[in-house]
Design an enzyme around this catalytic site. Structure first.
Site, PDB file in Angstrom:
ATOM      1  N   TYR A 191       1.616  67.937  82.945  1.00 39.85           N
ATOM      2  CA  TYR A 191       1.499  68.625  81.663  1.00 39.85           C
ATOM      3  C   TYR A 191       1.085  67.620  80.573  1.00 39.85           C
ATOM      4  O   TYR A 191       1.322  66.418  80.703  1.00 39.85           O
ATOM      5  CB  TYR A 191       2.872  69.256  81.357  1.00 39.85           C
ATOM      6  CG  TYR A 191       2.992  69.946  80.040  1.00 39.85           C
ATOM      7  CD1 TYR A 191       2.373  71.181  79.829  1.00 39.85           C
ATOM      8  CD2 TYR A 191       3.739  69.385  78.998  1.00 39.85           C
ATOM      9  CE1 TYR A 191       2.495  71.820  78.603  1.00 39.85           C
ATOM     10  CE2 TYR A 191       3.865  70.023  77.785  1.00 39.85           C
ATOM     11  CZ  TYR A 191       3.236  71.234  77.584  1.00 39.85           C
ATOM     12  OH  TYR A 191       3.348  71.865  76.381  1.00 39.85           O
ATOM     13  N   THR A 193       2.053  66.324  77.886  1.00 37.29           N
ATOM     14  CA  THR A 193       2.883  65.267  77.291  1.00 37.29           C
ATOM     15  C   THR A 193       3.489  64.317  78.323  1.00 37.29           C
ATOM     16  O   THR A 193       4.175  63.374  77.956  1.00 37.29           O
ATOM     17  CB  THR A 193       4.058  65.885  76.507  1.00 37.29           C
ATOM     18  OG1 THR A 193       4.853  66.642  77.434  1.00 37.29           O
ATOM     19  CG2 THR A 193       3.584  66.778  75.384  1.00 37.29           C
ATOM     20  N   LYS A 194       3.270  64.573  79.595  1.00 36.46           N
ATOM     21  CA  LYS A 194       3.971  63.804  80.618  1.00 36.46           C
ATOM     22  C   LYS A 194       3.338  62.416  80.819  1.00 36.46           C
ATOM     23  O   LYS A 194       2.245  62.156  80.330  1.00 36.46           O
ATOM     24  CB  LYS A 194       4.015  64.595  81.931  1.00 36.46           C
ATOM     25  CG  LYS A 194       4.738  65.955  81.779  1.00 36.46           C
ATOM     26  CD  LYS A 194       6.255  65.837  81.783  1.00 36.46           C
ATOM     27  CE  LYS A 194       7.006  66.939  81.071  1.00 36.46           C
ATOM     28  NZ  LYS A 194       7.088  68.231  81.686  1.00 36.46           N
ATOM     29  N   ASN A 195       4.009  61.541  81.567  1.00 36.38           N
ATOM     30  CA  ASN A 195       3.518  60.157  81.713  1.00 36.38           C
ATOM     31  C   ASN A 195       2.123  60.083  82.304  1.00 36.38           C
ATOM     32  O   ASN A 195       1.333  59.222  81.952  1.00 36.38           O
ATOM     33  CB  ASN A 195       4.472  59.332  82.584  1.00 36.38           C
ATOM     34  CG  ASN A 195       5.700  58.907  81.806  1.00 36.38           C
ATOM     35  OD1 ASN A 195       6.131  59.642  80.919  1.00 36.38           O
ATOM     36  ND2 ASN A 195       6.257  57.758  82.107  1.00 36.38           N
TER      37      ASN A 195
END
Ligand SMILES: *Cc1c(COP(=O)(O)O)cnc(C)c1O
Length: 387
Positions: A191, A193-195
């Site tokens: 997604y 915003t994920k790393n």
């Protein structure tokens, strides 16, 4: 380089999360111009690169899908979780982990959390297990690994499956081995915003090839072959629907962003860890942090702080907002959402309820500059000193 003095007068606008962009556009352009935009060779390439990144000596298998929610759902589905079964989920998670249990008609059993990690409380786990329990879904909150050894032994004792929600933990190591090598399946989120970000995307990995083959099939409508193979000149137009499935395939347009991101993932994770170190050194001494340990590699997807009791959590959030610093709260416990309130007893989750009043996630991403970080820290410390 902009001079420090100018920066100090510049109005900061610090988002809570931000993807780290380098050569993504080159990768996207190649896919756009190729004319093949959906699931194809780029998705397959991403799957093998991810497995190569995560695995140790044992082989590891992977199916890329359109979200971690899909990855979790398809994992439970492939284990034949159904009506009458029970699945244990920590209340401290995103709603996906809870909702997928009900999609299958199974009963959601929520667990309280451990106060220093906000991960599932393994010491209370056995109290929640009944003869109907089929699976446990631990969440590696913020990127810090759960007690996988303890969870695995409990699972073994009661013959349960473990599906890891690893949405925060791509790159995290539990001892010396990356998350992804331990349980029945491990589910990742890509997604926005994920790393490792693709906009939308996810993956299921497992050392069990049969499970991954099965998930691959039901992720694409139970069809025996991927569309891109059918359009190959060498191949045939024919395909067969062998069982009921779902449509959760990842597109090549998303997968190439993942390929670009994966190449710099370790660097990005190290950068987050470095930022956390500075936060911990410089934030006001009354602020508490969650547990970290030299034994593991923490991806620091999130950097949640616990505000002191004499501070109203929302006052600090609003103060930071007035300084153009965005923050977030992870998580609103599942049992506190309207939909779940009638099903669960608020009092059963004392740790989650208490921590929820204290927690704020601060901006933490690779492109956060030293000056921005300094600005965030100064504003938080100023607010606390003023109380
Ligand atoms: C983001 C997240 C998910 C869902 O991921 P998607 O890829 O958006 O479906 C699931 N669990 C946790 C803990 C998350 O943070």
């Amino acid at each position: 380089m902009i001079q420090n003095t100018i920066l100090k007068e510049t109005k900061f606008d610090i988002p809570f999360a931000k993807p780290y962009i380098t050569d993504e556009m080159d990768y996207i352009r190649e896919v756009v111009e190729s004319g093949w935009w959906t699931t194809g060779y780029k998705t397959a390439e991403f799957e093998s690169l991810l497995v190569e990144y995560l695995k140790d000596n044992e082989p590891l298998y992977c199916t890329a899908v359109n979200s971690c929610t899909s990855a979790l759902f398809l994992s439970l589905k492939s284990l034949n979780i159904k009506e009458g079964d029970e699945v244990i989920v920590p209340t401290w998670t995103f709603t996906s982990t809870a909702q997928i249990v009900e999609w299958l008609g199974a009963k959601l059993v929520l667990s309280d959390i451990e106060k220093n990690t906000l991960n599932i409380d393994v010491h209370r786990l056995e109290n929640l297990i009944t003869s109907k329990t089929k699976a446990i879904l631990p969440v590696h909150f913020a990127g810090y690994p759960c007690e996988i050894n303890e969870i695995s032994s409990i699972a073994e004792k009661y013959n349960l499956k473990v599906i890891e929600d690893s949405a925060h933990a791509v790159g995290t190591k539990y001892h010396h081995l990356r998350i992804g090598n331990y349980s029945e399946t491990t589910c990742f989120s890509f997604y926005a915003t994920k790393n490792l970000a693709m906009g939308e995307g996810g993956a299921v990995v497992s050392r069990n090839k049969d499970i991954i083959d099965q998930i691959k099939k039901i992720a694409y409508l139970g069809i025996n072959r991927n569309a891109y193979r059918r359009y190959d000149k060498e191949d045939s137009w024919y395909y067969d629907v062998q069982q009921l499935g779902y449509k959760c395939n990842l597109s090549d347009l998303h997968a190439v962003i993942g390929i670009a991101q994966l190449k710099k993932l370790d660097w990005m994770n190290d950068k987050r860890r470095h930022i956390v170190k500075i936060y911990k050194d410089k934030l006001h001494k009354d602020i508490q942090f969650l547990k970290d340990s030299e034994e593991h590699y923490h991806s620091h997807h999130l950097f949640p702080i616990l505000v002191p009791e004499y501070i109203q959590r929302n006052d600090l959030i609003n103060y930071l907002k007035s300084k153009s610093i965005s923050t977030s709260v992870h998580f609103i416990p599942v049992h506190q959402h309207s939909y779940y309130k009638t099903q669960f007893n608020h009092k059963d989750f004392p740790v989650a309820n208490q921590r929820f009043e204290q927690v704020i996630s601060l901006p933490n991403y690779p492109s956060l500059t030293d000056d921005e970080l300094d600005y965030v820290i100064k504003n938080i410390n100023h607010f606390i000193r003023s109380k």
